[in-house]
Design a protein around this motif. Structure first.
Motif: not given
Length: 280
Positions: A37, A40, A251-252, A255, A258-259, A262
């Motif tokens: 994180l 970002p 941005l969504i 996210v 990235l999620v 991860t």
């Protein structure tokens, strides 16, 4: 006799006086908490500072608080939840189909010379063709509804899954195969005890690329004859010059990427906990 004794006694004294060099650490060190994180957050801070200082044109790149406020309005009126759910469903269906196809084709090509002859060359040709260039052809075949979108996402996903899994299968040491033959393992035992553990590292690399590819393909596909979804929302915002809504969609997507990456990393770390690598 005395001289010899004195010289022999002086050797350990000289060794003790020699400084001991500390062992040089070459590993990256311990994993930092929430390290992924950091990048970002630095970009977000730079964006906020530049916006507050008036260095960015608010019509081109709105401030972060403007984007958050716009996202709140879209969520309150029900537009954003519907678009997010639609995009997740499309990406999920395409990803599931592509993942299944990639794994099955890799196993067939990696465990059989006949399968490799029939499958690998075809996949390599498919890989060389730009996937988004197949959109006009798939529209003619499948129509302009949801089916062609899911099919394109599946193709984007299955190619990296196949390539990395097949490469991992091909890299399995032949001595393990000989050992399995000596132990008289059945085909199923051979696949479960040797093939799957040997292919898992490459499979997870392909899985991460496939997850990212599903979101990348979705951005383009949802701007083609779609009536909902994040891509459709961004396309409509472009027509009205709403850069804040476009940034909300981007941005969504970021996210989500990235999620999902991860989550795959955590699964990989747990499944491959027996490996000792730099990342662990």
């Amino acid at each position: 006799m005395t001289a010899v004794t004195t010289t022999a006694a002086a050797v350990p004294v000289e060794d003790k006086a020699r400084p001991v060099r500390p062992r040089r650490r070459l590993s990256p060190g311990r994993r930092l908490p929430a390290a992924r994180l950091a990048g970002p957050l630095v970009l977000l801070a730079a964006w906020a500072i530049a916006s507050a200082a008036g260095q960015l044109d608010p019509n081109a790149i709105p401030a972060p608080w403007t984007v958050v406020r716009t996202a709140g309005h879209l969520w309150t009126d029900g537009t954003l939840p519907t678009d997010v759910l639609t995009s997740v469903e499309r990406a999920g269906y395409g990803f599931a189909i592509g993942l299944t196809a990639g794994v099955l084709l890799a196993l067939a090509a990696g465990l059989s010379r006949v399968g490799e002859a029939l499958i690998d060359g075809t996949v390599q040709i498919n890989r060389a063709i730009p996937t988004l260039g197949l959109i006009p052809l798939f529209i003619l075949w499948l129509g302009i509804g949801e089916t062609f979108k899911i099919a394109i996402i599946a193709i984007v996903v299955y190619i990296p899954v196949y390539l990395n899994t097949h490469a991992a299968l091909s890299a399995i040491d032949s001595r393990y195969v000989e050992l399995a033959e000596v132990l008289d393992l059945t085909r199923l035992q051979f696949v479960r005890q040797i093939v799957i553990p040997g292919a898992l590292p490459g499979f997870f690399v392909g899985l991460r690329l496939g997850v990212t590819g599903s979101w990348l393909g979705l951005v383009v596909l949802e701007q083609i004859n779609a009536t909902s979804g994040l891509g459709y929302m961004m396309f409509q915002a472009q027509n009205y010059g709403r850069s804040d809504i476009i940034l909300v969609g981007l941005l969504i997507y970021g996210v989500f990427g990235l999620v999902s990456d991860t989550v795959v990393r955590r699964i990989e770390r747990r499944v491959l906990s027996w490996r000792r690598t730099l990342s662990s």
